[in-house]
Design a protein around this motif. Structure first.
Motif, PDB file in Angstrom:
ATOM      1  N   UNK A  36       0.826  -1.211   0.000  1.00  0.00           N
ATOM      2  CA  UNK A  36       0.000   0.000   0.000  1.00  0.00           C
ATOM      3  C   UNK A  36       0.857   1.256   0.000  1.00  0.00           C
ATOM      4  N   UNK A  37       1.976   1.261   0.723  1.00  0.00           N
ATOM      5  CA  UNK A  37       2.846   2.435   0.689  1.00  0.00           C
ATOM      6  C   UNK A  37       3.525   2.561  -0.668  1.00  0.00           C
ATOM      7  N   UNK A  38       3.870   1.423  -1.289  1.00  0.00           N
ATOM      8  CA  UNK A  38       4.395   1.468  -2.648  1.00  0.00           C
ATOM      9  C   UNK A  38       3.379   2.091  -3.603  1.00  0.00           C
ATOM     10  N   UNK A  39       2.136   1.694  -3.491  1.00  0.00           N
ATOM     11  CA  UNK A  39       1.108   2.226  -4.393  1.00  0.00           C
ATOM     12  C   UNK A  39       0.852   3.704  -4.137  1.00  0.00           C
ATOM     13  N   UNK A  40       0.957   4.136  -2.881  1.00  0.00           N
ATOM     14  CA  UNK A  40       0.877   5.565  -2.582  1.00  0.00           C
ATOM     15  C   UNK A  40       2.033   6.296  -3.251  1.00  0.00           C
ATOM     16  N   UNK A  41       3.224   5.732  -3.147  1.00  0.00           N
ATOM     17  CA  UNK A  41       4.409   6.322  -3.771  1.00  0.00           C
ATOM     18  C   UNK A  41       4.213   6.480  -5.275  1.00  0.00           C
ATOM     19  N   UNK A  42       3.720   5.425  -5.923  1.00  0.00           N
ATOM     20  CA  UNK A  42       3.526   5.483  -7.370  1.00  0.00           C
ATOM     21  C   UNK A  42       2.437   6.475  -7.741  1.00  0.00           C
ATOM     22  N   UNK A  43       1.363   6.491  -6.997  1.00  0.00           N
ATOM     23  CA  UNK A  43       0.276   7.426  -7.292  1.00  0.00           C
ATOM     24  C   UNK A  43       0.763   8.873  -7.202  1.00  0.00           C
ATOM     25  N   UNK A  44       1.513   9.186  -6.153  1.00  0.00           N
ATOM     26  CA  UNK A  44       1.983  10.558  -5.960  1.00  0.00           C
ATOM     27  C   UNK A  44       3.086  10.943  -6.945  1.00  0.00           C
ATOM     28  N   UNK A  45       3.839   9.966  -7.446  1.00  0.00           N
ATOM     29  CA  UNK A  45       4.925  10.294  -8.383  1.00  0.00           C
ATOM     30  C   UNK A  45       4.441  10.412  -9.822  1.00  0.00           C
ATOM     31  N   UNK A  46       3.232   9.966 -10.116  1.00  0.00           N
ATOM     32  CA  UNK A  46       2.545  10.165 -11.401  1.00  0.00           C
ATOM     33  C   UNK A  46       3.376   9.656 -12.597  1.00  0.00           C
ATOM     34  N   UNK A  47       3.566   8.339 -12.702  1.00  0.00           N
ATOM     35  CA  UNK A  47       4.369   7.793 -13.800  1.00  0.00           C
ATOM     36  C   UNK A  47       3.624   7.634 -15.125  1.00  0.00           C
ATOM     37  N   UNK A  48       2.312   7.768 -15.136  1.00  0.00           N
ATOM     38  CA  UNK A  48       1.544   7.531 -16.360  1.00  0.00           C
ATOM     39  C   UNK A  48       1.946   8.507 -17.459  1.00  0.00           C
ATOM     40  N   UNK A  49       2.287   7.957 -18.619  1.00  0.00           N
ATOM     41  CA  UNK A  49       2.561   8.773 -19.795  1.00  0.00           C
ATOM     42  C   UNK A  49       3.910   9.455 -19.825  1.00  0.00           C
ATOM     43  N   UNK A  50       4.804   9.121 -18.882  1.00  0.00           N
ATOM     44  CA  UNK A  50       6.105   9.786 -18.840  1.00  0.00           C
ATOM     45  C   UNK A  50       7.224   8.750 -18.797  1.00  0.00           C
ATOM     46  N   UNK A  51       8.455   9.230 -18.899  1.00  0.00           N
ATOM     47  CA  UNK A  51       9.610   8.351 -18.858  1.00  0.00           C
ATOM     48  C   UNK A  51      10.032   8.063 -17.429  1.00  0.00           C
ATOM     49  N   UNK A  52      10.121   6.761 -17.087  1.00  0.00           N
ATOM     50  CA  UNK A  52      10.421   6.338 -15.721  1.00  0.00           C
ATOM     51  C   UNK A  52      11.732   5.561 -15.699  1.00  0.00           C
ATOM     52  N   UNK A  53      12.559   5.854 -14.703  1.00  0.00           N
ATOM     53  CA  UNK A  53      13.744   5.050 -14.393  1.00  0.00           C
ATOM     54  C   UNK A  53      13.556   4.498 -12.984  1.00  0.00           C
ATOM     55  N   UNK A  54      13.751   3.190 -12.827  1.00  0.00           N
ATOM     56  CA  UNK A  54      13.710   2.582 -11.500  1.00  0.00           C
ATOM     57  C   UNK A  54      15.106   2.097 -11.139  1.00  0.00           C
ATOM     58  N   UNK A  55      15.596   2.545  -9.997  1.00  0.00           N
ATOM     59  CA  UNK A  55      16.899   2.132  -9.511  1.00  0.00           C
ATOM     60  C   UNK A  55      16.752   0.898  -8.627  1.00  0.00           C
ATOM     61  N   UNK A  56      17.553  -0.118  -8.894  1.00  0.00           N
ATOM     62  CA  UNK A  56      17.561  -1.366  -8.115  1.00  0.00           C
ATOM     63  C   UNK A  56      16.174  -1.992  -8.025  1.00  0.00           C
ATOM     64  N   UNK A  57      15.583  -2.394  -9.158  1.00  0.00           N
ATOM     65  CA  UNK A  57      14.240  -2.969  -9.132  1.00  0.00           C
ATOM     66  C   UNK A  57      14.164  -4.370  -8.554  1.00  0.00           C
ATOM     67  N   UNK A  73       7.774   5.182 -21.056  1.00  0.00           N
ATOM     68  CA  UNK A  73       8.908   4.259 -21.145  1.00  0.00           C
ATOM     69  C   UNK A  73       9.325   3.855 -19.739  1.00  0.00           C
ATOM     70  N   UNK A  74      10.010   2.714 -19.651  1.00  0.00           N
ATOM     71  CA  UNK A  74      10.548   2.230 -18.386  1.00  0.00           C
ATOM     72  C   UNK A  74      11.976   1.770 -18.617  1.00  0.00           C
ATOM     73  N   UNK A  75      12.878   2.211 -17.744  1.00  0.00           N
ATOM     74  CA  UNK A  75      14.252   1.715 -17.744  1.00  0.00           C
ATOM     75  C   UNK A  75      14.631   1.368 -16.308  1.00  0.00           C
ATOM     76  N   UNK A  76      15.124   0.172 -16.113  1.00  0.00           N
ATOM     77  CA  UNK A  76      15.597  -0.248 -14.804  1.00  0.00           C
ATOM     78  C   UNK A  76      17.112  -0.238 -14.764  1.00  0.00           C
ATOM     79  N   UNK A  77      17.651   0.005 -13.582  1.00  0.00           N
ATOM     80  CA  UNK A  77      19.102  -0.032 -13.360  1.00  0.00           C
ATOM     81  C   UNK A  77      19.341  -0.989 -12.201  1.00  0.00           C
ATOM     82  N   UNK A  78      19.875  -2.175 -12.494  1.00  0.00           N
ATOM     83  CA  UNK A  78      20.017  -3.229 -11.487  1.00  0.00           C
ATOM     84  C   UNK A  78      21.432  -3.798 -11.536  1.00  0.00           C
ATOM     85  N   UNK A  79      22.092  -3.827 -10.383  1.00  0.00           N
ATOM     86  CA  UNK A  79      23.482  -4.285 -10.333  1.00  0.00           C
ATOM     87  C   UNK A  79      23.611  -5.797 -10.466  1.00  0.00           C
ATOM     88  N   UNK A  80      22.620  -6.542  -9.997  1.00  0.00           N
ATOM     89  CA  UNK A  80      22.714  -7.994 -10.045  1.00  0.00           C
ATOM     90  C   UNK A  80      22.199  -8.518 -11.386  1.00  0.00           C
TER      91      UNK A  80
END
Length: 264
Positions: A36-57, A73-80
């Motif tokens: 639920x806190x993750x979904x609050x985070x996503x709702x408030x950050x408004x990713x719809x229709x924009x370019x998103x980068x996720x660090x350590x997914x 768009x979605x781009x992830x940055x993951x070390x493993x």
């Protein structure tokens, strides 16, 4: 589709990092404040229709939630590498994942509208925290939003000896040197890199409480996790030790979500 790889699958249950152990047992939501806190985070950050980068997914649990919100768009940055491949399976064909350190992503300057990171800054020392936040700022366009979900200490006046005791207990149980901050310290970390705080939310740190597991995983997922625990003795010992640590310090631990933006 082939089964998703699990990082550190070759390490025994007594040595692997706590979050990978939980993932091997079928725990998909590994965030301090729950789904639920993750979904609050996503709702408030408004990713719809924009370019998103996720660090350590990680294994892509939040990546799937982001894709469901239809970013441009979605781009992830993951070390493993194994985790990167797992997330690629989640986000394809819309998204891509690069194998790189979160502090040195190699992605272009000012090329993202939203940068998201969950449960990864907590595991870094002071200098590494600042370097990762600086990288997020570099990636963001003017007015872009940086959203994080981490582990916080309360109250602000928490004694240093209590803070140290919590860090040591977490290190013993999860096999990582977690370094949670107070709410104001998290805010100061972002402000120190030139960001403007927009939203702050907290939630109980109840990652391994039965009701939170059901809320995060659903009934079927919670049952699967429980059956796996019953079948694997060493894993069960580790998970019970983690839960005991979280419960012993629950009055001082919270999940925290912060959203900030870069000045225009």
């Amino acid at each position: 589709m082939s089964a998703r790889p699990t990082p550190f699958a070759d390490r025994d249950d007594l040595a692997v990092h706590g979050h990978w152990l939980l993932a091997r047992l079928g725990k998909r939501v590994l965030r301090p404040g729950g789904v639920e806190l993750t979904r609050t985070l996503l709702r408030e950050s408004r990713p719809t229709g924009v370019g998103v980068v996720e660090l350590a997914p990680g294994l892509g649990r939040t990546a799937g939630e982001i894709i469901a919100l239809d970013p441009r768009s979605y781009r992830g940055v993951e070390a493993d590498p194994d985790a990167a491949r797992a997330t690629e399976q989640v986000v394809a064909p819309l998204g891509t994942v690069v194998t790189a350190d979160a502090a040195r992503s190699g992605l272009p300057d000012a090329d993202a509208d939203v940068v998201i990171g969950e449960a990864m800054l907590t595991m870094q020392g002071e200098g590494a925290k600042a370097a990762i936040v600086a990288e997020a700022v570099r990636l963001l366009r003017p007015g872009g939003r940086y959203a994080i979900h981490e582990l916080a200490l309360v109250p602000e006046s928490i004694a240093e000896e209590v803070r140290t005791d919590i860090r040591r207990a977490l290190a013993r149980s999860i096999k990582l040197n977690a370094r949670p901050l107070t709410v104001l310290e998290w805010e100061d970390l972002l402000i120190g890199q030139g960001l403007v705080i927009d939203h702050v939310r907290t939630a109980p740190m109840a990652l391994l409480d039965p009701m939170r597991i059901i809320a995060d995983e659903g009934l079927v997922g919670a049952l699967r996790f429980g059956v796996n625990l019953l079948r694997q003795r060493d894993a069960r010992r580790r998970v019970l030790a983690m839960r005991a640590t979280f419960r012993a310090h629950r009055s001082h631990l919270r999940g925290i979500a912060l959203i900030a933006h870069t000045p225009q």
